[in-house]
Write an enzyme that holds these catalytic residues in place. Structure first.
Site, short mmCIF file in Angstrom:
data_model
loop_
_atom_site.label_atom_id
_atom_site.label_comp_id
_atom_site.label_asym_id
_atom_site.label_seq_id
_atom_site.Cartn_x
_atom_site.Cartn_y
_atom_site.Cartn_z
N ASP A 133 9.41 -10.04 20.06
CA ASP A 133 9.70 -10.55 21.73
C ASP A 133 9.37 -9.30 22.58
O ASP A 133 10.15 -8.79 23.25
CB ASP A 133 11.31 -10.88 21.89
CG ASP A 133 12.21 -9.62 21.73
OD1 ASP A 133 12.16 -9.03 20.98
OD2 ASP A 133 13.12 -9.59 22.77
N HIS B 30 15.07 0.99 18.69
CA HIS B 30 15.72 -0.15 17.97
C HIS B 30 14.71 -0.78 17.05
O HIS B 30 14.91 -0.60 15.74
CB HIS B 30 16.17 -1.12 18.95
CG HIS B 30 17.00 -0.80 19.95
ND1 HIS B 30 18.32 -0.50 19.65
CD2 HIS B 30 16.99 -0.67 21.40
CE1 HIS B 30 18.83 0.00 20.97
NE2 HIS B 30 18.17 -0.22 21.89
C1 BDR Z 1 16.99 -5.12 20.80
O1 BDR Z 1 17.05 -6.14 22.17
C2 BDR Z 1 15.85 -6.04 22.85
O2 BDR Z 1 16.00 -5.82 24.19
C3 BDR Z 1 14.89 -4.84 22.13
O3 BDR Z 1 13.67 -5.28 22.09
C4 BDR Z 1 15.59 -4.82 20.77
O4 BDR Z 1 14.97 -5.64 19.83
C5 BDR Z 1 18.16 -4.08 21.31
O5 BDR Z 1 19.39 -4.72 21.28
CA CA Z 2 12.66 -6.48 20.41
#
Ligand code: BDR
Ligand code: CA
Length: 316
Positions: A10, A243
């Site tokens: 995403d 992340h």
């Molecule tokens: C996750 O949420 C999204 O905003 C980031 O891309 C990551 O995948 C972190 O909580």
């Molecule tokens: Ca993400």
């Protein structure tokens, strides 16, 4: 042996970093990107993926459009906090040239046919809501038994980041994530437990900036935007959470983290909706289909991260 990889993204700044990490990893052959909504609308994410693939020297990688919203909802709107962290365009307001290639429909079918074709030689790395994976599980009864999946999502030993219980990717579609965990698919969960320990600072992005290539500058600019947002939302951390790249890192080398075998579920009712936790119904099952990362070798991962991103940044 080189593994085939599909990234379900995403995109999102850390998704962009995850894509660069995968392309900079000789252990992986990226055979496709499937798109999901989350940090941005589906179409924006797909446009980002296409532009980034071109920028990173991999325009031949196909991009497939996935589900535009959770099955339990009629539509999707980007949360204010997502736009604040990733920018309106998802990549920190960095302007990339529009890609020559276009996205194709059929993410769910691509996931299904790839698992059929490549089986154990394929890893799916999902760094957004789990809606596409849940749709693949529902559509093809052999998918769950044969898929190997690493997700960025969830929080087992720490609070969530959108509510005291829920992490953002799980929160977008708790039912889909619950379907995934309960499907029996082999799932490795890379949650906030570990990703908030892997932090990047402007000292790191300055190293990319020095490379001076278009890819290096774009990566530095978007990541600095992300670091600035973290300075506001989580000043105690002193950097931004890596992340999504950590999920790719673990797909390449699981020894970067300590994995707890556990049958997971997601709370889908009540005020803890979106919480990832052990499934009491499968507590005594001998077979544990999921594993949750509970510790990470931070220095080794950061080193791998800088090497692999640096490779893509320097060459493009
Ligand atoms: C996750 O949420 C999204 O905003 C980031 O891309 C990551 O995948 C972190 O909580
Ligand atoms: Ca993400």
């Amino acid at each position: 042996m080189q593994k085939k990889a599909i990234l379900d993204l995403d995109t999102g700044i850390d998704d962009a970093l995850a894509l660069a990490y995968a392309l900079g990893s000789p252990e992986l052959e990226v055979i496709g990107v499937t798109t999901t909504y989350g940090n941005v609308l589906l179409e924006t994410g797909a446009a980002n993926d296409l532009a980034l693939l071109e920028l990173f020297g991999a325009p031949e990688v196909p991009v497939y459009l996935g589900e535009p919203h959770a099955q339990t909802k009629d539509g999707f709107e980007v949360l204010e906090i997502s736009a604040f962290i990733h920018g309106q365009n998802g990549i920190g307001e960095v302007e990339l040239a529009k890609a020559a290639a276009a996205a194709q429909p059929g993410a769910v079918d691509f996931l299904i046919s790839s698992v059929k074709e490549h089986g154990d030689d394929l890893v799916i790395i999902a760094t957004g809501p789990m809606t596409n994976l849940s749709a693949a599980i529902a559509k093809d009864e052999t998918f769950a038994d044969n898929a190997h999946i690493v997700i960025m999502g969830g929080a087992l030993t720490v609070p969530g980041n959108v509510s005291p219980w829920a992490e953002a990717n799980i929160n977008q579609d708790p039912d889909a994530a619950n379907d995934l965990f309960r499907s029996g698919a082999e799932v490795t969960m890379i949650g906030l437990d570990v990703t908030l320990q892997t932090l990047l600072t402007k000292k790191h992005t300055a190293q990319w900036r020095e490379l001076g290539t278009p890819a290096a500058i774009a990566l530095a600019d978007m990541t600095d935007y992300y670091i600035k947002a973290y300075d506001t939302t989580a000043p105690h951390l002193g950097g931004c959470g890596l992340h999504d790249p950590l999920a790719v890192g673990v797909a390449v080398d699981p020894s970067l983290v300590t994995l707890l075998p556990i049958n997971l579920k997601v709370d889908v009712e009540g005020e803890t909706r979106g919480r990832t936790i052990g499934d009491e119904v499968r507590l005594n099952d001998q077979v544990r289909t999921s594993r949750a990362a509970v510790a990470v070798d931070v220095d080794r991962f950061l080193n791998e991260f800088m090497t692999r991103i640096g490779r893509v940044a320097a060459a493009n």
